[in-house]
Structures are given as structure tokens and as C-alpha cells.
Design a protein around this motif. Structure first.
Motif, PDB file in Angstrom:
ATOM      1  N   THR A  65      -3.512  -0.244  -6.766  1.00 49.72           N
ATOM      2  CA  THR A  65      -2.803  -1.448  -5.978  1.00 49.72           C
ATOM      3  C   THR A  65      -1.606  -2.160  -6.607  1.00 49.72           C
ATOM      4  O   THR A  65      -0.770  -2.461  -5.751  1.00 49.72           O
ATOM      5  N   TYR A  66      -2.036  -2.087  -8.052  1.00 53.36           N
ATOM      6  CA  TYR A  66      -0.585  -2.849  -8.670  1.00 53.36           C
ATOM      7  C   TYR A  66       0.401  -1.866  -8.571  1.00 53.36           C
ATOM      8  O   TYR A  66       1.679  -2.293  -8.088  1.00 53.36           O
ATOM      9  N   GLY A  67       0.194  -0.314  -8.627  1.00 52.46           N
ATOM     10  CA  GLY A  67       1.335   0.455  -8.446  1.00 52.46           C
ATOM     11  C   GLY A  67       1.763   0.593  -7.011  1.00 52.46           C
ATOM     12  O   GLY A  67       3.027   0.662  -6.801  1.00 52.46           O
ATOM     13  N   ALA A  68       0.808   0.471  -6.069  1.00 56.41           N
ATOM     14  CA  ALA A  68       1.219   0.523  -4.741  1.00 56.41           C
ATOM     15  C   ALA A  68       2.301  -0.889  -4.491  1.00 56.41           C
ATOM     16  O   ALA A  68       3.350  -0.688  -3.640  1.00 56.41           O
ATOM     17  N   THR A  69       1.748  -1.802  -4.899  1.00 57.48           N
ATOM     18  CA  THR A  69       2.458  -2.894  -4.559  1.00 57.48           C
ATOM     19  C   THR A  69       4.090  -2.969  -5.350  1.00 57.48           C
ATOM     20  O   THR A  69       5.016  -3.285  -4.374  1.00 57.48           O
ATOM     21  N   GLY A  70       4.057  -2.434  -6.296  1.00 57.12           N
ATOM     22  CA  GLY A  70       5.312  -2.286  -6.960  1.00 57.12           C
ATOM     23  C   GLY A  70       6.174  -1.266  -6.191  1.00 57.12           C
ATOM     24  O   GLY A  70       7.508  -1.519  -6.148  1.00 57.12           O
ATOM     25  N   GLU A  71       5.657  -0.152  -5.908  1.00 60.68           N
ATOM     26  CA  GLU A  71       6.323   0.591  -4.742  1.00 60.68           C
ATOM     27  C   GLU A  71       6.964   0.173  -3.696  1.00 60.68           C
ATOM     28  O   GLU A  71       8.198   0.346  -3.384  1.00 60.68           O
ATOM     29  N   MET A  72       6.022  -0.580  -3.038  1.00 55.82           N
ATOM     30  CA  MET A  72       6.461  -1.085  -1.707  1.00 55.82           C
ATOM     31  C   MET A  72       7.671  -2.228  -2.007  1.00 55.82           C
ATOM     32  O   MET A  72       8.682  -2.335  -1.388  1.00 55.82           O
ATOM     33  N   VAL A  73       7.513  -3.023  -3.079  1.00 53.53           N
ATOM     34  CA  VAL A  73       8.515  -3.927  -3.407  1.00 53.53           C
ATOM     35  C   VAL A  73       9.723  -3.464  -3.680  1.00 53.53           C
ATOM     36  O   VAL A  73      11.021  -4.011  -3.367  1.00 53.53           O
ATOM     37  N   GLU A  74       9.699  -2.445  -4.424  1.00 52.71           N
ATOM     38  CA  GLU A  74      10.964  -1.633  -5.040  1.00 52.71           C
ATOM     39  C   GLU A  74      11.876  -1.046  -3.662  1.00 52.71           C
ATOM     40  O   GLU A  74      13.035  -1.341  -3.703  1.00 52.71           O
ATOM     41  N   THR A  75      10.940  -0.533  -2.693  1.00 49.79           N
ATOM     42  CA  THR A  75      11.527  -0.055  -1.645  1.00 49.79           C
ATOM     43  C   THR A  75      12.111  -1.073  -0.569  1.00 49.79           C
ATOM     44  O   THR A  75      13.244  -1.005  -0.379  1.00 49.79           O
ATOM     45  N   TRP A  76      11.602  -2.179  -0.753  1.00 53.57           N
ATOM     46  CA  TRP A  76      12.065  -3.370  -0.035  1.00 53.57           C
ATOM     47  C   TRP A  76      13.359  -3.885  -0.591  1.00 53.57           C
ATOM     48  O   TRP A  76      14.183  -4.228   0.173  1.00 53.57           O
ATOM     49  N   LEU A 108       0.093   4.209  -5.226  1.00 52.64           N
ATOM     50  CA  LEU A 108       0.342   4.027  -3.786  1.00 52.64           C
ATOM     51  C   LEU A 108      -0.576   5.053  -3.055  1.00 52.64           C
ATOM     52  O   LEU A 108      -1.244   4.757  -1.961  1.00 52.64           O
ATOM     53  N   MET A 109      -0.448   6.443  -3.218  1.00 50.62           N
ATOM     54  CA  MET A 109      -1.428   7.466  -2.553  1.00 50.62           C
ATOM     55  C   MET A 109      -2.727   7.023  -2.503  1.00 50.62           C
ATOM     56  O   MET A 109      -3.204   7.217  -1.295  1.00 50.62           O
ATOM     57  N   ASP A 110      -3.133   6.558  -3.545  1.00 49.20           N
ATOM     58  CA  ASP A 110      -4.764   6.178  -3.675  1.00 49.20           C
ATOM     59  C   ASP A 110      -4.912   5.102  -2.712  1.00 49.20           C
ATOM     60  O   ASP A 110      -5.930   5.017  -1.911  1.00 49.20           O
ATOM     61  N   THR A 111      -4.060   4.219  -2.951  1.00 46.41           N
ATOM     62  CA  THR A 111      -4.213   2.885  -2.233  1.00 46.41           C
ATOM     63  C   THR A 111      -4.178   3.150  -0.626  1.00 46.41           C
ATOM     64  O   THR A 111      -4.863   2.718   0.129  1.00 46.41           O
ATOM     65  N   ALA A 112      -3.115   4.053  -0.087  1.00 44.11           N
ATOM     66  CA  ALA A 112      -3.125   4.476   1.128  1.00 44.11           C
ATOM     67  C   ALA A 112      -4.448   5.268   1.706  1.00 44.11           C
ATOM     68  O   ALA A 112      -4.872   4.881   2.761  1.00 44.11           O
ATOM     69  N   ASP A 113      -4.874   5.970   0.899  1.00 44.94           N
ATOM     70  CA  ASP A 113      -6.343   6.916   1.253  1.00 44.94           C
ATOM     71  C   ASP A 113      -7.238   6.115   1.433  1.00 44.94           C
ATOM     72  O   ASP A 113      -7.949   6.131   2.454  1.00 44.94           O
TER      73      ASP A 113
END
Length: 249
Positions: free
Chosen positions: A224-235, A81-86
């Protein structure tokens, strides 16, 4: 099935259930079991939360349950998630974004994304009643891991040079169908008919997130796989909270 599940656990967590060198095809097939790994992680976090609640903790129990999820995954998905945001929020062109994402250093956007995501999860979890808190801790990690399978199967890999995430591109719709079956069954088991709504909204969120990422990068990466997982988990935490507030759960 057992081999694939063990491999998925070893790949997504710090638990070394599979100690041999896995073949690329085995890694690709193991994505079917990612939602089950999410349930396993959620069960550990939920068990810890219940134990700490019995000791009198409230917010502390929620915080430590989320910390357990991070510890058991080695922070792998939050790092993505952090790498994707950067990369995505850098304002650079596609190649420079991918280059930024490979950098092991964390920038301002990554820190902001990390803090925001944890704050949202903790806030949503704290607002839930005791029974739904357990449901959310079980189901949200499963939803996030299902979203990773969706990302892998539905979109191409962005890096021409490949990477660890590129190995998973061998996964196909058979793996997505099995992962979807596991996730949908878990949602229905834990939440009844409202679980169908949770499943649908998780799928829509995964679709929107990945579409935006692919538009920016031309494909997906391991980060981005990890970032997507984090966003859907939060949602998913949020959807369960909204279901509670609306009297649906």
C-alpha cells in the motif's frame, strides 16, 4: 546525509548505490530522502523525453519516459498497486485481503488498476506543453515518494507478522518533516507559487488514499505504500495539467 540518500536510492530503485547490509534504523532514517530519489528518477525520465522529442517523437517520447520510470524502479510500486487493488477490491474480510495481497499472482483487479494508471499518466503527460512536461516528470515522482513517507509515518503497519515495510515503521515525524521540506522546496522551485497548491493537493490526496486503505486493512503494508505513491504521482500529473488549462502554470 549522503549515506541516507544512497540507501534510499538503493531501496527504491535498481541502482545499487549502497551495497552493505543496512540496519533497520538506517533504513528508517533514509525515508527522509525519498522525494530526492523521486527527483532523480524524474530527471532521468525528463532527460530521455527531451532527447526523444528532439528526434521527432511525441507520444512515443512520453511513453518511453514513463517506461523509464518503471524500469528504474524495477516496477516495485506498480507491483504494490496491483497487489493492493487485488486485495482491497476483493470484497473479502480484512485477513483475507491481506492474504490476497501476499499472493505473487496478479488478479483481474490488479491488471485493471495497472492499465488504468498507465493510461491516465500517459494521457495527462501527452496533454502538457513541453516545459510543463519536464516539470511534471520531475515533480510527480517526488510527490509520489513523499506520499510514501507520509504513509509510513502517519499510519500503523497492518500485518502482525511484520515484513519489509514494517522495518520502515521506525521513521518518525523528523523524517516526515525533512521529506516535506525537500518536496515543498522542489515544488516551489519548479512551479513557483502554484507549487504550493500542488504540494497541498498532493498531501490531501495522500491523506484520503491512506485513510481509505487503513479503514479497509487496519493499517498500511509495503504494497500500500507503493500504491499510495502511484496514486499521488498520477494525481500530480493531473493537477499540473489542470493548472496549465486554467492558465496558472
Amino acid at each position: 546525509m549522503l549515506t541516507g540518500f544512497r540507501l534510499a536510492v538503493s531501496f527504491l530503485t535498481i541502482i545499487p548505490l549502497y551495497k552493505k547490509m543496512a540496519k533497520n534504523q538506517e533504513l528508517a532514517r533514509s525515508v527522509s530522502y525519498y522525494p530526492l530519489v523521486g527527483l532523480l528518477l524524474g530527471a532521468a525520465a525528463a532527460g530521455l523525453c527531451v532527447l526523444l522529442q528532439r528526434l521527432g517523437l511525441t507520444l512515443g517520447a512520453d511513453a518511453l519516459a514513463l517506461a523509464a520510470l518503471i524500469f528504474l524502479t524495477g516496477g516495485l510500486h506498480l507491483d504494490g498497486l496491483m497487489d493492493t487493488a487485488d486485495g482491497l477490491l476483493s470484497g473479502r474480510d480484512r485477513s483475507k485481503k491481506l492474504e490476497i495481497m501476499k499472493d505473487s499472482r496478479v488478479g483481474a483487479m490488479g491488471v485493471i488498476a495497472f492499465g488504468t494508471m498507465l493510461l491516465l499518466k500517459l494521457s495527462f503527460l501527452y496533454e502538457l506543453n513541453s516545459s510543463l512536461k519536464i516539470t511534471a516528470l520531475l515533480l510527480a515522482p517526488a510527490a509520489g515518494r513523499w506520499a510514501m513517507v507520509y504513509s509510513i509515518v502517519r499510519h500503523p503497519y497492518a500485518r502482525a507478522s511484520g515484513g519489509l515495510g514494517a522495518v520502515l515503521q521506525g521513521a518518525g515525524y523528523a523524517q516526515l518533516a525533512l521529506a516535506s521540506m525537500f518536496f515543498a522546496a522542489a515544488a516551489f522551485w519548479l512551479a513557483g507559487w502554484p507549487g504550493v497548491l500542488i504540494t497541498v493537493t498532493a498531501a490531501l490526496t495522500a491523506g484520503v488514499c491512506t485513510a481509505l486503505i487503513v479503514k479497509s486493512l487496519g493499517g498500511m503494508t509495503g504494497d500500500t505504500y507503493g500504491a499510495t505513491g502511484e496514486m499521488v504521482e498520477t494525481w500530480t500529473f493531473l493537477i499540473i495539467l489542470l493548472g496549465q488549462q486554467a492558465g496558472l502554470l
